[in-house]
Design a protein around this motif. Structure first.
Motif, PDB file in Angstrom:
ATOM      1  N   TYR A 174      51.636  34.568  46.428  1.00  0.00           N
ATOM      2  CA  TYR A 174      50.806  33.540  45.819  1.00  0.00           C
ATOM      3  C   TYR A 174      51.550  32.399  45.124  1.00  0.00           C
ATOM      4  O   TYR A 174      51.050  31.272  45.125  1.00  0.00           O
ATOM      5  N   PRO A 175      52.745  32.591  44.510  1.00  0.00           N
ATOM      6  CA  PRO A 175      53.362  31.436  43.848  1.00  0.00           C
ATOM      7  C   PRO A 175      53.672  30.277  44.801  1.00  0.00           C
ATOM      8  O   PRO A 175      53.882  29.153  44.354  1.00  0.00           O
ATOM      9  N   ASN A 176      53.672  30.535  46.107  1.00  0.00           N
ATOM     10  CA  ASN A 176      53.919  29.481  47.080  1.00  0.00           C
ATOM     11  C   ASN A 176      52.646  28.727  47.454  1.00  0.00           C
ATOM     12  O   ASN A 176      52.720  27.742  48.190  1.00  0.00           O
ATOM     13  N   LEU A 177      51.494  29.173  46.969  1.00  0.00           N
ATOM     14  CA  LEU A 177      50.227  28.486  47.249  1.00  0.00           C
ATOM     15  C   LEU A 177      50.064  27.314  46.287  1.00  0.00           C
ATOM     16  O   LEU A 177      50.444  27.405  45.117  1.00  0.00           O
ATOM     17  N   PRO A 178      49.473  26.220  46.760  1.00  0.00           N
ATOM     18  CA  PRO A 178      49.264  25.066  45.871  1.00  0.00           C
ATOM     19  C   PRO A 178      48.397  25.420  44.660  1.00  0.00           C
ATOM     20  O   PRO A 178      47.343  26.028  44.800  1.00  0.00           O
ATOM     21  N   GLY A 179      48.892  25.074  43.457  1.00  0.00           N
ATOM     22  CA  GLY A 179      48.167  25.329  42.225  1.00  0.00           C
ATOM     23  C   GLY A 179      48.476  26.671  41.587  1.00  0.00           C
ATOM     24  O   GLY A 179      48.005  26.957  40.487  1.00  0.00           O
ATOM     25  N   PHE A 180      49.271  27.513  42.244  1.00  0.00           N
ATOM     26  CA  PHE A 180      49.580  28.841  41.732  1.00  0.00           C
ATOM     27  C   PHE A 180      51.025  28.944  41.221  1.00  0.00           C
ATOM     28  O   PHE A 180      51.477  30.017  40.873  1.00  0.00           O
ATOM     29  N   GLU A 181      51.736  27.828  41.185  1.00  0.00           N
ATOM     30  CA  GLU A 181      53.165  27.843  40.863  1.00  0.00           C
ATOM     31  C   GLU A 181      53.479  28.326  39.456  1.00  0.00           C
ATOM     32  O   GLU A 181      54.503  28.955  39.234  1.00  0.00           O
ATOM     33  N   PHE A 182      52.634  28.014  38.489  1.00  0.00           N
ATOM     34  CA  PHE A 182      52.935  28.333  37.092  1.00  0.00           C
ATOM     35  C   PHE A 182      51.892  29.255  36.473  1.00  0.00           C
ATOM     36  O   PHE A 182      51.457  29.051  35.333  1.00  0.00           O
ATOM     37  N   VAL A 183      51.481  30.280  37.253  1.00  0.00           N
ATOM     38  CA  VAL A 183      50.575  31.300  36.738  1.00  0.00           C
ATOM     39  C   VAL A 183      51.166  32.666  37.045  1.00  0.00           C
ATOM     40  O   VAL A 183      52.031  32.802  37.905  1.00  0.00           O
ATOM     41  N   ARG A 184      50.701  33.653  36.342  1.00  0.00           N
ATOM     42  CA  ARG A 184      51.187  35.022  36.556  1.00  0.00           C
ATOM     43  C   ARG A 184      49.973  35.937  36.690  1.00  0.00           C
ATOM     44  O   ARG A 184      49.396  36.377  35.693  1.00  0.00           O
ATOM     45  N   LEU A 185      49.565  36.201  37.944  1.00  0.00           N
ATOM     46  CA  LEU A 185      48.403  37.044  38.206  1.00  0.00           C
ATOM     47  C   LEU A 185      48.629  38.480  37.745  1.00  0.00           C
ATOM     48  O   LEU A 185      47.700  39.135  37.279  1.00  0.00           O
ATOM     49  N   GLU A 186      49.844  38.980  37.842  1.00  0.00           N
ATOM     50  CA  GLU A 186      50.141  40.367  37.476  1.00  0.00           C
ATOM     51  C   GLU A 186      49.948  40.638  35.981  1.00  0.00           C
ATOM     52  O   GLU A 186      49.772  41.777  35.580  1.00  0.00           O
ATOM     53  N   ASP A 187      50.004  39.593  35.162  1.00  0.00           N
ATOM     54  CA  ASP A 187      49.823  39.738  33.719  1.00  0.00           C
ATOM     55  C   ASP A 187      48.492  39.161  33.247  1.00  0.00           C
ATOM     56  O   ASP A 187      48.256  39.030  32.044  1.00  0.00           O
ATOM     57  N   SER A 188      47.636  38.807  34.197  1.00  0.00           N
ATOM     58  CA  SER A 188      46.300  38.299  33.895  1.00  0.00           C
ATOM     59  C   SER A 188      45.311  39.459  33.970  1.00  0.00           C
ATOM     60  O   SER A 188      45.659  40.548  34.421  1.00  0.00           O
ATOM     61  N   TYR A 189      44.087  39.223  33.526  1.00  0.00           N
ATOM     62  CA  TYR A 189      43.066  40.264  33.523  1.00  0.00           C
ATOM     63  C   TYR A 189      41.892  39.855  34.406  1.00  0.00           C
ATOM     64  O   TYR A 189      41.388  38.737  34.271  1.00  0.00           O
ATOM     65  N   VAL A 190      41.466  40.760  35.289  1.00  0.00           N
ATOM     66  CA  VAL A 190      40.313  40.518  36.145  1.00  0.00           C
ATOM     67  C   VAL A 190      39.064  40.858  35.332  1.00  0.00           C
ATOM     68  O   VAL A 190      38.886  41.999  34.906  1.00  0.00           O
ATOM     69  N   LEU A 191      38.214  39.859  35.118  1.00  0.00           N
ATOM     70  CA  LEU A 191      36.999  40.046  34.332  1.00  0.00           C
ATOM     71  C   LEU A 191      35.797  40.367  35.209  1.00  0.00           C
ATOM     72  O   LEU A 191      34.894  41.078  34.781  1.00  0.00           O
ATOM     73  N   ASP A 192      35.789  39.840  36.438  1.00  0.00           N
ATOM     74  CA  ASP A 192      34.663  40.065  37.336  1.00  0.00           C
ATOM     75  C   ASP A 192      35.066  39.652  38.743  1.00  0.00           C
ATOM     76  O   ASP A 192      35.917  38.769  38.918  1.00  0.00           O
ATOM     77  N   ILE A 193      34.445  40.287  39.716  1.00  0.00           N
ATOM     78  CA  ILE A 193      34.631  39.934  41.125  1.00  0.00           C
ATOM     79  C   ILE A 193      33.241  39.810  41.722  1.00  0.00           C
ATOM     80  O   ILE A 193      32.429  40.733  41.610  1.00  0.00           O
ATOM     81  N   THR A 194      32.961  38.650  42.326  1.00  0.00           N
ATOM     82  CA  THR A 194      31.664  38.450  42.970  1.00  0.00           C
ATOM     83  C   THR A 194      31.868  37.956  44.396  1.00  0.00           C
ATOM     84  O   THR A 194      32.806  37.197  44.674  1.00  0.00           O
ATOM     85  N   ILE A 195      30.973  38.418  45.246  1.00  0.00           N
ATOM     86  CA  ILE A 195      31.005  37.998  46.644  1.00  0.00           C
ATOM     87  C   ILE A 195      29.628  37.460  47.009  1.00  0.00           C
ATOM     88  O   ILE A 195      28.611  38.104  46.745  1.00  0.00           O
TER      89      ILE A 195
END
Length: 140
Positions: free
Chosen positions: A5-26
């Motif tokens: 993901y860090p190679n995707l546009p807009g994801f360069e300066f975020v850390r998903l592994e240290d973030s918290y998933v609050l909800d998933i909707t489909i």
């Protein structure tokens, strides 16, 4: 082409592994993952951590649109955790990888395999200060 993901546009300066998933909707054609997202220095929205936070976190939505295929395995294995403030979370995003237009998103909540357009990351505006408190006040 396979990459993380860090190679995707807009994801360069975020850390998903240290973030918290609050909800998933489909919904038809769209997968949305609500996050308490960790921002890293260099991100345009980065700032000093809020009182009580160990890093700069902001509410955000990770969205996949134009989904043509989606499989979610092991959902329901983990129940949400409750933090000290009473907020529910489902752990973190352990990995987000891409192979052309195929994506794999993994976490304690399962594995989602999908075929879609490039995901987007939108960050909510920072919370407004409480109008009843003086500027710079810290609440417990």
């Amino acid at each position: 082409m396979r990459d993380n993901y860090p190679n995707l546009p807009g994801f360069e300066f975020v850390r998903l592994e240290d973030s918290y998933v609050l909800d998933i909707t489909i919904h038809p054609g769209v997968l949305s993952v609500r996050l308490d997202l960790m921002l890293l220095p260099g991100h345009p929205e980065y700032g000093a951590p809020f009182p009580g936070d160990r890093a700069c976190f902001r509410q955000a939505t990770l969205a996949f649109s134009h989904i043509r295929d989606l499989h979610w395995t092991d959902q329901g294995v983990v129940k949400p955790a409750v933090d000290a403030s009473g907020t529910l979370d489902f752990g973190s995003v352990d990995s987000l990888t891409r192979d052309d237009d195929n994506y794999e998103v993994q976490g304690d909540w399962g594995t989602i395999l999908l075929k879609s357009s490039i995901p987007s990351l939108s960050i909510d505006p920072p919370p407004s200060p409480d109008p009843g408190e003086p500027a710079g006040a810290v609440t417990a």
